[in-house]
Every structure is written in C-alpha cells, then in structure tokens.
Write a protein that holds these residues in place. Structure first.
Motif, PDB file in Angstrom:
ATOM      1  N   ASN A  45       0.847  -1.184   0.000  1.00 36.33           N
ATOM      2  CA  ASN A  45       0.000   0.000   0.000  1.00 36.33           C
ATOM      3  C   ASN A  45       0.889   1.243   0.000  1.00 36.33           C
ATOM      4  OD1 ASN A  45       0.738  -0.770   2.700  1.00 36.33           O
ATOM      5  ND2 ASN A  45      -0.750   0.677   3.516  1.00 36.33           N
ATOM      6  N   HIS A  46       0.290   2.417  -0.261  1.00 31.01           N
ATOM      7  CA  HIS A  46       1.128   3.607  -0.474  1.00 31.01           C
ATOM      8  C   HIS A  46       0.385   4.861  -0.036  1.00 31.01           C
ATOM      9  CE1 HIS A  46       4.385   5.877  -1.969  1.00 31.01           C
ATOM     10  NE2 HIS A  46       4.086   5.933  -3.254  1.00 31.01           N
ATOM     11  N   TYR A  47       0.913   5.553   0.987  1.00 22.02           N
ATOM     12  CA  TYR A  47       0.274   6.790   1.429  1.00 22.02           C
ATOM     13  C   TYR A  47       1.267   7.831   1.936  1.00 22.02           C
ATOM     14  CZ  TYR A  47       0.770   4.268   5.843  1.00 22.02           C
ATOM     15  OH  TYR A  47       1.288   3.565   6.903  1.00 22.02           O
ATOM     16  N   SER A  48       2.577   7.566   1.829  1.00 25.52           N
ATOM     17  CA  SER A  48       3.597   8.530   2.236  1.00 25.52           C
ATOM     18  C   SER A  48       4.782   8.414   1.292  1.00 25.52           C
ATOM     19  CB  SER A  48       4.047   8.255   3.680  1.00 25.52           C
ATOM     20  OG  SER A  48       5.217   9.002   3.993  1.00 25.52           O
ATOM     21  N   VAL A 154       1.654  -6.885   0.708  1.00 23.52           N
ATOM     22  CA  VAL A 154       2.222  -6.442   1.978  1.00 23.52           C
ATOM     23  C   VAL A 154       1.565  -5.117   2.348  1.00 23.52           C
ATOM     24  CG1 VAL A 154       4.165  -5.235   0.874  1.00 23.52           C
ATOM     25  CG2 VAL A 154       4.349  -5.959   3.278  1.00 23.52           C
ATOM     26  N   ALA A 155       1.319  -4.921   3.629  1.00 22.54           N
ATOM     27  CA  ALA A 155       0.747  -3.668   4.110  1.00 22.54           C
ATOM     28  C   ALA A 155       1.599  -3.137   5.242  1.00 22.54           C
ATOM     29  CB  ALA A 155      -0.692  -3.862   4.575  1.00 22.54           C
ATOM     30  N   HIS A 156       1.599  -1.834   5.388  1.00 17.46           N
ATOM     31  CA  HIS A 156       2.325  -1.204   6.496  1.00 17.46           C
ATOM     32  C   HIS A 156       1.475  -0.078   7.065  1.00 17.46           C
ATOM     33  CE1 HIS A 156       3.306   2.325   4.015  1.00 17.46           C
ATOM     34  NE2 HIS A 156       3.472   1.453   3.043  1.00 17.46           N
ATOM     35  N   TRP A 157       1.736   0.254   8.305  1.00 15.94           N
ATOM     36  CA  TRP A 157       0.997   1.316   8.981  1.00 15.94           C
ATOM     37  C   TRP A 157       1.934   2.019   9.946  1.00 15.94           C
ATOM     38  CZ3 TRP A 157      -2.771   4.203   7.859  1.00 15.94           C
ATOM     39  CH2 TRP A 157      -3.491   4.921   8.819  1.00 15.94           C
ATOM     40  N   GLY A 158       2.011   3.328   9.832  1.00 18.92           N
ATOM     41  CA  GLY A 158       2.871   4.098  10.723  1.00 18.92           C
ATOM     42  C   GLY A 158       3.786   5.070  10.008  1.00 18.92           C
ATOM     43  N   THR A 159       3.980   4.919   8.705  1.00 17.86           N
ATOM     44  CA  THR A 159       4.876   5.849   8.008  1.00 17.86           C
ATOM     45  C   THR A 159       4.317   7.266   7.989  1.00 17.86           C
ATOM     46  OG1 THR A 159       3.956   5.307   5.833  1.00 17.86           O
ATOM     47  CG2 THR A 159       5.888   4.067   6.530  1.00 17.86           C
ATOM     48  N   THR A 177       7.289   3.693  15.500  1.00 15.13           N
ATOM     49  CA  THR A 177       7.194   2.267  15.194  1.00 15.13           C
ATOM     50  C   THR A 177       6.310   2.087  13.965  1.00 15.13           C
ATOM     51  OG1 THR A 177       7.469   1.591  17.506  1.00 15.13           O
ATOM     52  CG2 THR A 177       6.445   0.000  16.004  1.00 15.13           C
ATOM     53  N   ILE A 178       6.807   1.359  12.987  1.00 11.90           N
ATOM     54  CA  ILE A 178       6.055   1.077  11.774  1.00 11.90           C
ATOM     55  C   ILE A 178       5.760  -0.417  11.737  1.00 11.90           C
ATOM     56  CG2 ILE A 178       6.094   1.084   9.252  1.00 11.90           C
ATOM     57  CD1 ILE A 178       7.905   3.555   9.437  1.00 11.90           C
ATOM     58  N   HIS A 179       4.508  -0.745  11.557  1.00 11.11           N
ATOM     59  CA  HIS A 179       4.065  -2.135  11.532  1.00 11.11           C
ATOM     60  C   HIS A 179       3.934  -2.590  10.077  1.00 11.11           C
ATOM     61  CE1 HIS A 179       3.127  -1.994  15.853  1.00 11.11           C
ATOM     62  NE2 HIS A 179       2.764  -0.743  15.601  1.00 11.11           N
ATOM     63  N   ILE A 180       4.482  -3.748   9.781  1.00 11.91           N
ATOM     64  CA  ILE A 180       4.464  -4.300   8.429  1.00 11.91           C
ATOM     65  C   ILE A 180       3.956  -5.733   8.501  1.00 11.91           C
ATOM     66  CG2 ILE A 180       5.867  -4.949   6.417  1.00 11.91           C
ATOM     67  CD1 ILE A 180       7.789  -2.710   7.149  1.00 11.91           C
ATOM     68  N   LYS A 181       3.074  -6.077   7.575  1.00 13.11           N
ATOM     69  CA  LYS A 181       2.569  -7.446   7.535  1.00 13.11           C
ATOM     70  C   LYS A 181       2.575  -7.962   6.106  1.00 13.11           C
ATOM     71  CE  LYS A 181      -1.101 -10.477   9.224  1.00 13.11           C
ATOM     72  NZ  LYS A 181      -2.304 -10.593  10.056  1.00 13.11           N
ATOM     73  N   ILE A 212      -4.264  -6.730   0.061  1.00 14.17           N
ATOM     74  CA  ILE A 212      -3.526  -5.647   0.728  1.00 14.17           C
ATOM     75  C   ILE A 212      -4.405  -4.986   1.785  1.00 14.17           C
ATOM     76  CG2 ILE A 212      -2.384  -3.421   0.400  1.00 14.17           C
ATOM     77  CD1 ILE A 212      -1.781  -4.336  -2.501  1.00 14.17           C
ATOM     78  N   THR A 213      -5.651  -4.729   1.423  1.00 17.77           N
ATOM     79  CA  THR A 213      -6.574  -4.069   2.346  1.00 17.77           C
ATOM     80  C   THR A 213      -6.819  -4.921   3.588  1.00 17.77           C
ATOM     81  OG1 THR A 213      -7.652  -2.922   0.503  1.00 17.77           O
ATOM     82  CG2 THR A 213      -8.871  -3.059   2.573  1.00 17.77           C
ATOM     83  N   LYS A 214      -6.958  -6.231   3.405  1.00 15.10           N
ATOM     84  CA  LYS A 214      -7.170  -7.116   4.555  1.00 15.10           C
ATOM     85  C   LYS A 214      -5.975  -7.077   5.503  1.00 15.10           C
ATOM     86  CE  LYS A 214      -9.134 -10.318   7.065  1.00 15.10           C
ATOM     87  NZ  LYS A 214      -8.058 -10.464   8.085  1.00 15.10           N
ATOM     88  N   LEU A 215      -4.768  -7.056   4.957  1.00 17.38           N
ATOM     89  CA  LEU A 215      -3.578  -6.962   5.802  1.00 17.38           C
ATOM     90  C   LEU A 215      -3.569  -5.642   6.582  1.00 17.38           C
ATOM     91  CD1 LEU A 215      -0.883  -8.293   3.295  1.00 17.38           C
ATOM     92  CD2 LEU A 215      -1.803  -9.511   5.281  1.00 17.38           C
ATOM     93  N   LEU A 216      -3.966  -4.566   5.909  1.00 14.53           N
ATOM     94  CA  LEU A 216      -3.984  -3.262   6.577  1.00 14.53           C
ATOM     95  C   LEU A 216      -5.066  -3.213   7.649  1.00 14.53           C
ATOM     96  CD1 LEU A 216      -2.729  -0.478   6.721  1.00 14.53           C
ATOM     97  CD2 LEU A 216      -4.309   0.288   4.945  1.00 14.53           C
ATOM     98  N   GLU A 217      -6.195  -3.836   7.394  1.00 18.07           N
ATOM     99  CA  GLU A 217      -7.229  -3.923   8.426  1.00 18.07           C
ATOM    100  C   GLU A 217      -6.683  -4.625   9.666  1.00 18.07           C
ATOM    101  OE1 GLU A 217     -11.509  -4.150   6.077  1.00 18.07           O
ATOM    102  OE2 GLU A 217     -10.350  -6.002   6.331  1.00 18.07           O
ATOM    103  N   ASP A 218      -5.931  -5.692   9.463  1.00 17.50           N
ATOM    104  CA  ASP A 218      -5.348  -6.423  10.591  1.00 17.50           C
ATOM    105  C   ASP A 218      -4.398  -5.522  11.387  1.00 17.50           C
ATOM    106  OD1 ASP A 218      -6.738  -8.631   9.745  1.00 17.50           O
ATOM    107  OD2 ASP A 218      -5.019  -9.615   8.821  1.00 17.50           O
ATOM    108  N   LEU A 219      -3.586  -4.745  10.683  1.00 22.18           N
ATOM    109  CA  LEU A 219      -2.618  -3.871  11.360  1.00 22.18           C
ATOM    110  C   LEU A 219      -3.309  -2.738  12.117  1.00 22.18           C
ATOM    111  CD1 LEU A 219       0.229  -3.502   8.678  1.00 22.18           C
ATOM    112  CD2 LEU A 219       0.263  -4.890  10.764  1.00 22.18           C
ATOM    113  N   ARG A 220      -4.347  -2.192  11.508  1.00 20.15           N
ATOM    114  CA  ARG A 220      -5.026  -1.042  12.101  1.00 20.15           C
ATOM    115  C   ARG A 220      -6.100  -1.437  13.100  1.00 20.15           C
ATOM    116  NH1 ARG A 220      -6.215   3.287   7.253  1.00 20.15           N
ATOM    117  NH2 ARG A 220      -7.463   4.175   8.962  1.00 20.15           N
ATOM    118  N   GLY A 221      -6.567  -2.698  13.054  1.00 22.55           N
ATOM    119  CA  GLY A 221      -7.663  -3.110  13.909  1.00 22.55           C
ATOM    120  C   GLY A 221      -8.957  -2.407  13.550  1.00 22.55           C
TER     121      GLY A 221
END
Length: 242
Positions: A45-48, A154-159, A177-181, A212-221
């Motif tokens: 995913n890409h947002y930064s 792959v998804a990441h959250w925190g950047t 802290t950046i979470h990657i799954k 990708i979206t499912k992985l990000l949902e897992d990271l973000r809850g």
C-alpha cells in the motif's frame, strides 16, 4: 548463485540504513511469506513519500534486494538519479513507459535473473481520505501473470507519523514504530495460461487490492470502507496532489 546484494547496493545502503533506523523501528509480521530465493512481485500500500524507503529496508533485512518501478522524474535528480541507475531501479514515465523501453520488459529482465520487483499497484499515494488503499492499476498483475511469478501483498501502517501524506516535513522525534505485515501469494491461478483480457486484469487486480486491504485492516484493527476509493470519480486536487 551470486548474492543479490552487490557492492554498489551495499555501498548505497550503508549511509541510508542508519538514518532510517534512527527515525523508526520495524515490527514485521509473517515475513516468511516473502520468498527467500527466486523471483516475485511485491505489492505494498502507499500513502507517504517515505514508504519506498521503509519497504525497501524491510525487504533488505529479509535478505532480498528491493527493486522498484519508480517515477522517471526521480532519475533526473542529481546524485539520486545516478544512485538509482547503479542499483538498477526501473524508471517509469507518467505515460507508463520507461525511457525508450517498456517497464514490463525491464521487470521481466530482472525476474529472469531470479530477482524480485516491487510495484505499487495504486501507482501513486492513495487519495482515500482515511489512507485506505484505493483502486489499483493492472501493471503488477500483468508482470506476475506474464512471467509466471507469485504476487505477494504487503501492508504497512505508521509511516504517516514519520512523513504525512503530501508533506515534505519529516518528524524526527520521538522514534516511530512502523508495523508491516506480509501476506501469502494471491491466488491468481485461474488467470494464468490464457489471454489477459482487460476484464481479467481488472478482476485479478481487485483480488490483489483486497489482499492488501485485509492486511492493513489487521494492522489497524479497523474495517476498511465497503467501497474502494476510485480516483476517477473525484477531483485530483480534492485531497491534494503529489
């Protein structure tokens, strides 16, 4: 087999890694899904604007070399352009072509040598106001299907805490802290071996974006919106521009 981590790559990585490590720490889940040998297409995913550095560092730590389909304009930047060429990144014009070459052919040349390619299926920073993945483009799927490669989501959250979307101001402190799954390869078997119609490419791309979206949902809850953001239905300036 020679190491992917060539001297040029090691020399260029050496000054970058300590800087990014000072900015953030990575917490990586399910890293075993990234192949340790052989070719693959990795779809984040890409947002930064700092996303490629973080994903590249994660791939490097897992023993592989990050090679991206990157905006051709970056190759015109002094020093940076030279560095990108030294480590064989692939320049892609806005029109979807490289300087005189087809980016799909350039990606094929890399994967033929057993190397991986990282492709942002959204093509740019997401326009979704909640930073969820938006509708994807078919380049990543086409590379995977035409070259018989696994496509790894792959998804990441925190950047966004390090560098917000459309911002040029990096947050130095405190260390983030950046979470990657990583996820298992997307099952595209039913699309292999036949003609790649536009409908088939769109359907396959949708499956990749779902993964990708499912992985990000897992990271973000959290649960993503039921309908994926379609930039064609919104003004390009509504939520900023690159």
């Amino acid at each position: 087999m020679p190491s992917e981590k060539t001297l040029s790559f090691r020399l260029l990585a050496a000054p970058v890694i300590p800087v990014i490590a000072a900015l953030c720490r990575l917490e990586v889940q399910d890293a075993h899904h990234l192949p340790r040998t052989g070719s693959f297409v990795l779809t984040p995913n890409h947002y930064s604007d700092i996303d490629p550095v973080v994903i590249g560092w994660s791939v490097w730590r897992l023993g592989r070399v990050p090679r991206f389909l990157a905006k051709a304009s970056l190759f015109s930047v002094p020093v940076l352009g030279w560095a990108l060429r030294q480590i064989r990144q692939i320049p892609v014009e806005r029109s979807g072509r490289t300087h005189g070459n087809n980016p799909l052919t350039a990606a094929h040349d890399l994967t033929a040598m057993g190397e991986g390619v990282i492709v942002y299926p959204e093509g740019t920073l997401t326009r979704d106001p909640g930073l969820w993945p938006m509708r994807g483009k078919s380049g990543a799927v086409r590379i995977a299907l035409e070259n018989e490669l696994p496509i790894i989501p792959v998804a990441h959250w925190g950047t966004q805490a390090v560098l917000p979307r459309w911002s040029k101001k990096i947050s130095l402190f405190p260390r983030k802290t950046i979470h990657i799954k990583y996820g298992p390869a997307v099952d595209l078997d039913r699309f292999r071996g036949g003609a790649l119609s536009q409908a088939a490419l769109l359907e396959a791309t949708g499956l990749v974006m779902d993964a990708i979206t499912k992985l990000l949902e897992d990271l973000r809850g959290e649960t993503a919106p039921a309908e994926r953001w379609n930039p064609a239905e919104h003004s390009q300036t509504e939520y900023g521009a690159l």
